[in-house]
Design an enzyme around this catalytic site. Structure first.
Site, PDB file in Angstrom:
ATOM      1  N   ARG A  34       0.810  -1.226   0.000  1.00 30.32           N
ATOM      2  CA  ARG A  34       0.000   0.000   0.000  1.00 30.32           C
ATOM      3  C   ARG A  34       0.841   1.274   0.000  1.00 30.32           C
ATOM      4  O   ARG A  34       0.410   2.306   0.516  1.00 30.32           O
ATOM      5  CB  ARG A  34      -0.972   0.018   1.197  1.00 30.32           C
ATOM      6  CG  ARG A  34      -2.026  -1.063   1.167  1.00 30.32           C
ATOM      7  CD  ARG A  34      -2.984  -0.850  -0.005  1.00 30.32           C
ATOM      8  NE  ARG A  34      -4.143  -1.706   0.119  1.00 30.32           N
ATOM      9  CZ  ARG A  34      -5.339  -1.315   0.553  1.00 30.32           C
ATOM     10  NH1 ARG A  34      -5.548  -0.074   0.888  1.00 30.32           N
ATOM     11  NH2 ARG A  34      -6.331  -2.167   0.630  1.00 30.32           N
ATOM     12  N   ARG A  38      -2.801   6.777   0.283  1.00 27.07           N
ATOM     13  CA  ARG A  38      -3.143   8.001   1.001  1.00 27.07           C
ATOM     14  C   ARG A  38      -2.071   8.552   1.919  1.00 27.07           C
ATOM     15  O   ARG A  38      -2.192   9.691   2.373  1.00 27.07           O
ATOM     16  CB  ARG A  38      -4.435   7.772   1.794  1.00 27.07           C
ATOM     17  CG  ARG A  38      -5.643   7.719   0.891  1.00 27.07           C
ATOM     18  CD  ARG A  38      -6.825   7.116   1.605  1.00 27.07           C
ATOM     19  NE  ARG A  38      -6.551   5.728   1.934  1.00 27.07           N
ATOM     20  CZ  ARG A  38      -7.402   4.926   2.563  1.00 27.07           C
ATOM     21  NH1 ARG A  38      -8.552   5.373   2.953  1.00 27.07           N
ATOM     22  NH2 ARG A  38      -7.079   3.678   2.803  1.00 27.07           N
ATOM     23  N   ARG A  47      -5.561  11.996  -6.707  1.00 25.45           N
ATOM     24  CA  ARG A  47      -6.846  11.370  -6.407  1.00 25.45           C
ATOM     25  C   ARG A  47      -7.963  12.422  -6.476  1.00 25.45           C
ATOM     26  O   ARG A  47      -9.038  12.169  -7.013  1.00 25.45           O
ATOM     27  CB  ARG A  47      -6.726  10.733  -5.023  1.00 25.45           C
ATOM     28  CG  ARG A  47      -7.973  10.390  -4.315  1.00 25.45           C
ATOM     29  CD  ARG A  47      -8.359   8.951  -4.542  1.00 25.45           C
ATOM     30  NE  ARG A  47      -9.370   8.545  -3.583  1.00 25.45           N
ATOM     31  CZ  ARG A  47     -10.552   9.092  -3.469  1.00 25.45           C
ATOM     32  NH1 ARG A  47     -10.892  10.102  -4.225  1.00 25.45           N
ATOM     33  NH2 ARG A  47     -11.413   8.637  -2.571  1.00 25.45           N
ATOM     34  N   ASP A  84      -6.630  -2.268  -7.741  1.00 22.00           N
ATOM     35  CA  ASP A  84      -7.208  -2.890  -6.553  1.00 22.00           C
ATOM     36  C   ASP A  84      -7.490  -4.348  -6.871  1.00 22.00           C
ATOM     37  O   ASP A  84      -7.658  -4.717  -8.039  1.00 22.00           O
ATOM     38  CB  ASP A  84      -8.507  -2.192  -6.130  1.00 22.00           C
ATOM     39  CG  ASP A  84      -8.836  -2.497  -4.677  1.00 22.00           C
ATOM     40  OD1 ASP A  84      -8.321  -1.791  -3.794  1.00 22.00           O
ATOM     41  OD2 ASP A  84      -9.560  -3.475  -4.419  1.00 22.00           O
ATOM     42  N   TYR A 161     -15.403 -11.023  -0.739  1.00 25.25           N
ATOM     43  CA  TYR A 161     -16.049  -9.752  -1.118  1.00 25.25           C
ATOM     44  C   TYR A 161     -17.247  -9.974  -2.038  1.00 25.25           C
ATOM     45  O   TYR A 161     -18.260  -9.292  -1.932  1.00 25.25           O
ATOM     46  CB  TYR A 161     -15.032  -8.813  -1.773  1.00 25.25           C
ATOM     47  CG  TYR A 161     -14.078  -8.201  -0.770  1.00 25.25           C
ATOM     48  CD1 TYR A 161     -14.490  -7.155   0.053  1.00 25.25           C
ATOM     49  CD2 TYR A 161     -12.783  -8.677  -0.619  1.00 25.25           C
ATOM     50  CE1 TYR A 161     -13.635  -6.602   0.991  1.00 25.25           C
ATOM     51  CE2 TYR A 161     -11.905  -8.126   0.316  1.00 25.25           C
ATOM     52  CZ  TYR A 161     -12.351  -7.093   1.119  1.00 25.25           C
ATOM     53  OH  TYR A 161     -11.507  -6.546   2.045  1.00 25.25           O
TER      54      TYR A 161
HETATM   55  O1  CP3 Z   1       0.278   0.647  -3.191  1.00 25.37           O
HETATM   56  C1  CP3 Z   1      -0.261  -0.443  -3.402  1.00 25.37           C
HETATM   57  O2  CP3 Z   1      -0.108  -1.424  -2.649  1.00 25.37           O
HETATM   58  C2  CP3 Z   1      -1.028  -0.653  -4.708  1.00 25.37           C
HETATM   59  C3  CP3 Z   1      -2.432  -0.401  -4.660  1.00 25.37           C
HETATM   60  C4  CP3 Z   1      -3.389  -1.306  -3.890  1.00 25.37           C
HETATM   61  C5  CP3 Z   1      -4.673  -0.839  -3.504  1.00 25.37           C
HETATM   62  N1  CP3 Z   1      -5.373  -1.874  -3.008  1.00 25.37           N
HETATM   63  C6  CP3 Z   1      -5.153   0.554  -3.668  1.00 25.37           C
HETATM   64  C7  CP3 Z   1      -6.225   1.056  -2.779  1.00 25.37           C
HETATM   65  C8  CP3 Z   1      -3.323  -2.659  -3.542  1.00 25.37           C
HETATM   66  C9  CP3 Z   1      -2.188  -3.660  -3.678  1.00 25.37           C
HETATM   67  C10 CP3 Z   1      -4.597  -3.006  -2.990  1.00 25.37           C
HETATM   68  C11 CP3 Z   1      -4.935  -4.376  -2.551  1.00 25.37           C
HETATM   69  C12 CP3 Z   1      -6.178  -4.608  -1.799  1.00 25.37           C
HETATM   70  N2  CP3 Z   1      -7.383  -4.002  -1.947  1.00 25.37           N
HETATM   71  C13 CP3 Z   1      -6.321  -5.614  -0.807  1.00 25.37           C
HETATM   72  C14 CP3 Z   1      -5.255  -6.604  -0.401  1.00 25.37           C
HETATM   73  C15 CP3 Z   1      -4.244  -6.020   0.495  1.00 25.37           C
HETATM   74  C16 CP3 Z   1      -4.731  -5.752   1.912  1.00 25.37           C
HETATM   75  O3  CP3 Z   1      -4.661  -4.586   2.301  1.00 25.37           O
HETATM   76  O4  CP3 Z   1      -5.134  -6.690   2.584  1.00 25.37           O
HETATM   77  C17 CP3 Z   1      -7.654  -5.557  -0.333  1.00 25.37           C
HETATM   78  C18 CP3 Z   1      -8.266  -6.425   0.755  1.00 25.37           C
HETATM   79  C19 CP3 Z   1      -8.321  -4.524  -1.080  1.00 25.37           C
HETATM   80  C20 CP3 Z   1      -9.750  -4.111  -0.999  1.00 25.37           C
HETATM   81  C21 CP3 Z   1      -9.877  -2.706  -0.567  1.00 25.37           C
HETATM   82  N3  CP3 Z   1      -9.545  -1.611  -1.363  1.00 25.37           N
HETATM   83  C22 CP3 Z   1     -10.352  -2.236   0.661  1.00 25.37           C
HETATM   84  C23 CP3 Z   1     -10.834  -3.096   1.810  1.00 25.37           C
HETATM   85  C24 CP3 Z   1     -10.324  -0.831   0.595  1.00 25.37           C
HETATM   86  C25 CP3 Z   1     -10.848   0.129   1.639  1.00 25.37           C
HETATM   87  C26 CP3 Z   1      -9.918   0.247   2.791  1.00 25.37           C
HETATM   88  C27 CP3 Z   1      -8.896   1.298   2.504  1.00 25.37           C
HETATM   89  O5  CP3 Z   1      -7.695   0.991   2.590  1.00 25.37           O
HETATM   90  O6  CP3 Z   1      -9.298   2.416   2.191  1.00 25.37           O
HETATM   91  C28 CP3 Z   1      -9.766  -0.458  -0.654  1.00 25.37           C
HETATM   92  C29 CP3 Z   1      -9.507   0.916  -1.138  1.00 25.37           C
HETATM   93  C30 CP3 Z   1      -8.162   1.244  -1.670  1.00 25.37           C
HETATM   94  N4  CP3 Z   1      -7.406   0.437  -2.467  1.00 25.37           N
HETATM   95  C31 CP3 Z   1      -7.469   2.463  -1.468  1.00 25.37           C
HETATM   96  C32 CP3 Z   1      -6.251   2.356  -2.158  1.00 25.37           C
HETATM   97  C33 CP3 Z   1      -5.180   3.397  -2.278  1.00 25.37           C
HETATM   98  C34 CP3 Z   1      -7.987   3.662  -0.675  1.00 25.37           C
HETATM   99  C35 CP3 Z   1      -9.091   4.352  -1.352  1.00 25.37           C
HETATM  100  C36 CP3 Z   1      -8.791   5.770  -1.811  1.00 25.37           C
HETATM  101  O7  CP3 Z   1      -7.634   6.176  -2.025  1.00 25.37           O
HETATM  102  O8  CP3 Z   1      -9.764   6.480  -1.991  1.00 25.37           O
END
Ligand code: CP3
Length: 350
Positions: A34, A38, A47, A84, A161
């Site tokens: 991640r 953010r 964003r 994602d 999911y």
């Molecule tokens: O930098 C990186 O790692 C690459 C981008 C990346 C994102 N999601 C962007 C993202 C990666 C590798 C993921 C994987 C992901 N997404 C997982 C597996 C990894 C983990 O954390 O367990 C899962 C379970 C998800 C599903 C997901 N996406 C959730 C549950 C959420 C909401 C929680 C949160 O972190 O906000 C997201 C949103 C998300 N995916 C964001 C980002 C940058 C935040 C949303 C935003 O910027 O508005």
């Protein structure tokens, strides 16, 4: 500086790939799950410009821009493509929404064979072309500075999911289906697996140098359920990717480390509940990745340096990729992240 010839391009910094393949490295490579997100003001600005998470993820030029930000700003040894794990269900015909402060939501869920029959096996080139385009732009703009990591969710985590329809602490709707309709569960898991194999292979063709499988919800399963509903599908993915290193990160699946260590993968990701020495013993043949508690990055600079040093000492400098034990939390100070990365570069010298 060591170089490696990959994807027709010389990589100036290939220590992550050499560590993944079990080759000798002069220092421990480091990146953060991640990292593109953010924590960076620069990410939040792009964003904002995009208007929404989904718009950002589906606009290749913008997705490429935020993918490269952590390489420039934090000094990590790899980029991870900005996307994602939920783009796969969408490509199968199940769209998602990303609700601010709440996370992902699927307006429709998949809980019966009839729901499943409406979904297709994703065709990566046509359904996920925007990710592949972003990968190509990133590769071009990185110009070989560091490798690019592709990724996908593990079939079981995607199943969670798609059936539950949203995040959950227990995923009891998803788990209920494993008991009440295992035949349906296996059919859905297979369709997700087929979609994921094509998607990861397409990411590799587009330029990804290594791919990671995120089984974020592995830890809610019993060892027996993990053997039945998760591991066989991850195994199919690992067996289908033959020419590129694969990382398997199964959060919470401490009980499955030995079995994961026997998969056809190069790297095993660990969370902070998993002891380094014990993990080396259980997984003797692979490179290990992880596993600092993301909350250490809330501590003082001195504490972060001390913890990073201790981590490298326990894992050693070879067959090891430094990372957190899960994604970095969004309210982490980027200066603390930089402190962690610099500490690994200093203490991780071979
Ligand atoms: O930098 C990186 O790692 C690459 C981008 C990346 C994102 N999601 C962007 C993202 C990666 C590798 C993921 C994987 C992901 N997404 C997982 C597996 C990894 C983990 O954390 O367990 C899962 C379970 C998800 C599903 C997901 N996406 C959730 C549950 C959420 C909401 C929680 C949160 O972190 O906000 C997201 C949103 C998300 N995916 C964001 C980002 C940058 C935040 C949303 C935003 O910027 O508005």
């Amino acid at each position: 500086m060591q170089t490696g010839y990959l994807c027709g391009m010389i990589l100036q910094n290939d220590i992550l790939l050499r560590a993944a393949r079990g080759e000798k490295v002069e220092r421990v490579p480091v990146w953060l799950m991640r990292q593109a997100g953010r924590i960076l003001a620069e990410y939040r600005a792009v964003r904002e410009k995009a208007g929404s998470f989904i718009k950002l993820a589906t606009t290749p030029e913008l997705a490429a821009e935020v993918t490269i930000q952590p390489v420039d700003i934090l000094g990590v040894d790899a980029a991870i493509i900005f996307s994602d794990i939920l783009v796969v269900p969408e490509a199968m015909g199940l769209p998602y929404e990303m609700i601010e402060q709440r996370g992902p939501v699927f307006p429709q869920t998949v809980r019966t064979q009839q729901d499943l029959s409406r979904l297709r096996v994703a065709d990566a080139e046509s359904d996920l072309g925007y990710v592949l385009d972003a990968i190509k732009i990133v590769k071009n703009e990185l110009a070989g500075r560091v490798p690019l990591i592709g990724f996908a969710g593990a079939p079981f985590t995607i199943f969670c999911y798609m059936t539950e329809g949203k995040g959950s602490k227990t995923f009891s709707v998803a788990k209920k289906l494993l008991y009440t309709d295992p035949e349906f569960a296996h059919a859905l898991l297979q369709k997700i697996t087929d979609s994921t194999i094509g998607y990861l292979q397409a990411q590799i063709r587009a330029g990804a140098n290594i791919v990671q499988i995120f089984d974020s919800w592995a830890g809610i399963l019993s060892p027996e359920q993990y053997d039945t509903f998760s591991l066989p599908y991850i195994r199919q993915i690992c067996d289908a990717i033959t020419d590129t290193p694969v990382t398997v990160f199964a959060k919470g699946a401490f009980f499955a480390r030995q079995a994961i260590g026997q998969l056809n993968c190069s790297v095993v990701g660990l969370d902070w509940n998993m002891d380094a020495a014990e993990s080396r013993q259980l997984i003797p043949e692979k490179t290990l990745q992880g596993n600092l508690d993301p909350c250490v990055l809330y501590a003082s600079f001195d504490q972060i340096r001390a913890e990073a040093r201790k981590m490298v000492q326990t894992f050693g400098t070879q067959r090891y990729i430094a990372n957190l034990g899960h994604g970095v939390y969004p309210d982490t100070d980027p200066d603390k992240v930089r402190c962690f990365i610099d500490a690994i570069k200093e203490f991780g010298q071979a």
